[in-house]
Design an enzyme around this catalytic site. Structure first.
Site, PDB file in Angstrom:
ATOM      1  N   ASN A 123      -8.820 -33.394  11.854  1.00  0.00           N
ATOM      2  CA  ASN A 123      -7.617 -32.666  11.460  1.00  0.00           C
ATOM      3  C   ASN A 123      -7.889 -31.167  11.474  1.00  0.00           C
ATOM      4  O   ASN A 123      -8.746 -30.679  10.731  1.00  0.00           O
ATOM      5  CB  ASN A 123      -7.175 -33.077  10.054  1.00  0.00           C
ATOM      6  CG  ASN A 123      -5.920 -32.349   9.605  1.00  0.00           C
ATOM      7  OD1 ASN A 123      -4.810 -32.703   9.983  1.00  0.00           O
ATOM      8  ND2 ASN A 123      -6.088 -31.299   8.796  1.00  0.00           N
ATOM      9  N   GLU A 124      -7.175 -30.463  12.349  1.00  0.00           N
ATOM     10  CA  GLU A 124      -7.213 -28.999  12.408  1.00  0.00           C
ATOM     11  C   GLU A 124      -8.624 -28.440  12.522  1.00  0.00           C
ATOM     12  O   GLU A 124      -9.060 -27.608  11.713  1.00  0.00           O
ATOM     13  CB  GLU A 124      -6.492 -28.399  11.198  1.00  0.00           C
ATOM     14  CG  GLU A 124      -5.003 -28.705  11.172  1.00  0.00           C
ATOM     15  CD  GLU A 124      -4.282 -27.988  10.044  1.00  0.00           C
ATOM     16  OE1 GLU A 124      -4.941 -27.304   9.239  1.00  0.00           O
ATOM     17  OE2 GLU A 124      -3.037 -28.112   9.959  1.00  0.00           O
ATOM     18  N   ASN A 175       0.615 -30.600  13.184  1.00  0.00           N
ATOM     19  CA  ASN A 175       1.098 -30.192  11.872  1.00  0.00           C
ATOM     20  C   ASN A 175       1.961 -28.950  12.031  1.00  0.00           C
ATOM     21  O   ASN A 175       1.509 -27.945  12.579  1.00  0.00           O
ATOM     22  CB  ASN A 175      -0.075 -29.874  10.938  1.00  0.00           C
ATOM     23  CG  ASN A 175      -1.000 -31.056  10.727  1.00  0.00           C
ATOM     24  OD1 ASN A 175      -0.599 -32.202  10.899  1.00  0.00           O
ATOM     25  ND2 ASN A 175      -2.245 -30.786  10.335  1.00  0.00           N
ATOM     26  N   TYR A 181       4.761 -21.580   6.580  1.00  0.00           N
ATOM     27  CA  TYR A 181       3.661 -20.778   7.098  1.00  0.00           C
ATOM     28  C   TYR A 181       4.054 -19.993   8.342  1.00  0.00           C
ATOM     29  O   TYR A 181       3.324 -19.088   8.761  1.00  0.00           O
ATOM     30  CB  TYR A 181       2.461 -21.666   7.435  1.00  0.00           C
ATOM     31  CG  TYR A 181       1.795 -22.293   6.232  1.00  0.00           C
ATOM     32  CD1 TYR A 181       1.420 -21.527   5.134  1.00  0.00           C
ATOM     33  CD2 TYR A 181       1.542 -23.656   6.186  1.00  0.00           C
ATOM     34  CE1 TYR A 181       0.816 -22.094   4.028  1.00  0.00           C
ATOM     35  CE2 TYR A 181       0.931 -24.235   5.085  1.00  0.00           C
ATOM     36  CZ  TYR A 181       0.571 -23.456   4.013  1.00  0.00           C
ATOM     37  OH  TYR A 181      -0.034 -24.035   2.921  1.00  0.00           O
ATOM     38  N   TRP A 261       4.111 -33.934   4.314  1.00  0.00           N
ATOM     39  CA  TRP A 261       2.973 -33.484   3.510  1.00  0.00           C
ATOM     40  C   TRP A 261       3.525 -32.917   2.216  1.00  0.00           C
ATOM     41  O   TRP A 261       4.176 -31.901   2.239  1.00  0.00           O
ATOM     42  CB  TRP A 261       2.173 -32.413   4.257  1.00  0.00           C
ATOM     43  CG  TRP A 261       0.887 -32.090   3.576  1.00  0.00           C
ATOM     44  CD1 TRP A 261       0.658 -31.087   2.668  1.00  0.00           C
ATOM     45  CD2 TRP A 261      -0.357 -32.770   3.737  1.00  0.00           C
ATOM     46  NE1 TRP A 261      -0.642 -31.097   2.253  1.00  0.00           N
ATOM     47  CE2 TRP A 261      -1.284 -32.123   2.886  1.00  0.00           C
ATOM     48  CE3 TRP A 261      -0.770 -33.863   4.474  1.00  0.00           C
ATOM     49  CZ2 TRP A 261      -2.620 -32.544   2.786  1.00  0.00           C
ATOM     50  CZ3 TRP A 261      -2.090 -34.270   4.386  1.00  0.00           C
ATOM     51  CH2 TRP A 261      -2.997 -33.604   3.543  1.00  0.00           C
ATOM     52  N   LYS A 282       2.931 -29.317  -2.425  1.00  0.00           N
ATOM     53  CA  LYS A 282       3.832 -29.802  -1.387  1.00  0.00           C
ATOM     54  C   LYS A 282       4.257 -31.244  -1.618  1.00  0.00           C
ATOM     55  O   LYS A 282       4.996 -31.820  -0.808  1.00  0.00           O
ATOM     56  CB  LYS A 282       3.199 -29.657  -0.006  1.00  0.00           C
ATOM     57  CG  LYS A 282       3.005 -28.211   0.445  1.00  0.00           C
ATOM     58  CD  LYS A 282       2.524 -28.125   1.874  1.00  0.00           C
ATOM     59  CE  LYS A 282       2.328 -26.677   2.299  1.00  0.00           C
ATOM     60  NZ  LYS A 282       1.211 -26.033   1.592  1.00  0.00           N
TER      61      LYS A 282
END
Length: 362
Positions: A123-124, A175, A181, A261, A282
């Site tokens: 992930n990321e 995502n 963001y 999320w 979140k």
């Protein structure tokens, strides 16, 4: 004995035993306020009960192997599971052996859980790009050696398919936090439409989206974006984000599955944001599992088969506008929600107020 088959068709959707299956997804962190990750079976059951209550059909267990009890309960509940290893956020160049070992152990320990449909590889994680891409491809190959009949998935925090670490697994997760963001809530439209046109054969999943919400922060003045660095995280903005973005997701079968999320607020020790230290807010439910935020009921109204009527903004007690709009999720699309307005001026709004009382039972 049960037999099941998972199949993903790019641009169309997810199929379970040959039938199209809705992938209403949430992400779940395995921690509670006051307990950390040392949860009892009763706490796991509480989490799963709320996940089932909103009508979720799939859960991403992010970003690490979770209790075997959870996988077993998902087997019996019929929740479709994304399981993954904790290769997340940072790349050191020294993960190779550890990542392979963790993936191998995850697969061998959890192979017999029929609820699991994919193995998450990372992930990321990004630079150095060549190393990360090679590691992802190697993890994919390992998963196919250990378990050739399940999918693999990797997740990118950038919104473009041609990122150097992408397309090294069966499923490409992305995502996207439009309005939080980056950019504005409504920019999700152009994003998904562009991918549909340019990458029609990609098996895309929207693996994170949403916005923070401190239930003590409320406002009636909402734009299409919020500066998260200002430390003001109104619940009403989170609700607006989910209302709009789920409506877009529901119109695009190109998004094979979406995972909001997060289902629950969780600990984030490095953060000092939104008025509560060390907290990611979140979630649709607070860290102590005591308060279900307005967004919770939006998804329950859209996903579950139960009749739902819930009046939003009940925590917004200091009103800023003379005329108040109240939303009551009561349908399957954004257009089907019910809206009333109420004003306290004499001889105005009486009918609306009476309707609110009648329908809400107070």
């Amino acid at each position: 004995m049960g037999v099941r088959k998972f199949e993903i068709v790019a641009g169309e959707g997810f199929y379970l035993n040959g039938e199209r299956w809705p992938m209403y997804g949430v992400c779940r962190h395995q921690d509670w306020l006051g307990s950390g990750s040392a949860l009892t079976k009763e706490q796991h059951d509480t989490d799963l009960a709320m996940i089932m209550d909103i009508g979720a059909t799939t859960v991403r267990l992010a970003h690490y192997q979770q209790s075997d009890y959870i996988y077993s309960k998902c087997d019996s509940l019929g929740l479709i599971v994304w399981a993954e290893i904790p290769f997340v956020n940072k790349v050191t160049g020294e993960e190779w052996e550890n990542a392979h070992r963790q993936l191998r152990e995850l697969i061998r320990q959890s192979f017999n859980h029929p609820s699991i449909y994919t193995w998450g590889l990372h992930n990321e994680v990004y630079k150095p790009h060549a190393y990360t891409a090679a590691l992802t491809q190697s993890l994919h190959d390992l998963a196919k050696t250990e378990d050739p009949d399940r999918y693999t998935a990797a997740v990118n925090g950038h919104g473009h398919a041609d990122h150097p670490v992408n397309l090294n697994s069966d499923i490409q997760g992305m995502n996207r936090y439009y309005g939080w963001y980056e950019r504005e809530i409504t920019d999700i439209d152009a994003w998904v439409e562009g991918l549909e046109e340019n990458y029609p054969d990609m098996k895309l999943m929207l693996t994170e989206y949403g916005a923070d919400a401190n239930t003590a922060h409320q406002t009636e003045y909402l734009g299409e974006s919020l500066d998260w660095s200002r430390q003001f995280y109104p619940e009403t903005f989170q609700t607006k984000t989910h209302e709009y973005q789920w409506a877009v997701i529901s119109r695009h079968p190109y998004i094979i599955a979406s995972y909001l999320w997060n289902m629950f607020d969780f600990a984030c020790p490095m953060w000092e944001r939104g008025g509560i230290p060390a907290r990611n807010m979140k979630g649709l439910v607070t860290f102590d599992r005591q308060v279900k935020k307005d967004s919770y009921y939006w998804y329950k109204a859209n996903w579950s088969e139960e009749p739902v009527l819930y009046l939003t903004q009940r925590r917004n007690t200091d009103r800023e506008k003379r005329v108040t709009s109240v939303t009551a999720p009561d349908g399957q699309t954004l257009e089907d929600r019910i809206e009333w307005t109420y004003t306290g001026e004499k001889n105005r709004g009486l009918e609306s107020r009476e309707r609110l009382q009648e329908h809400a039972g107070f």
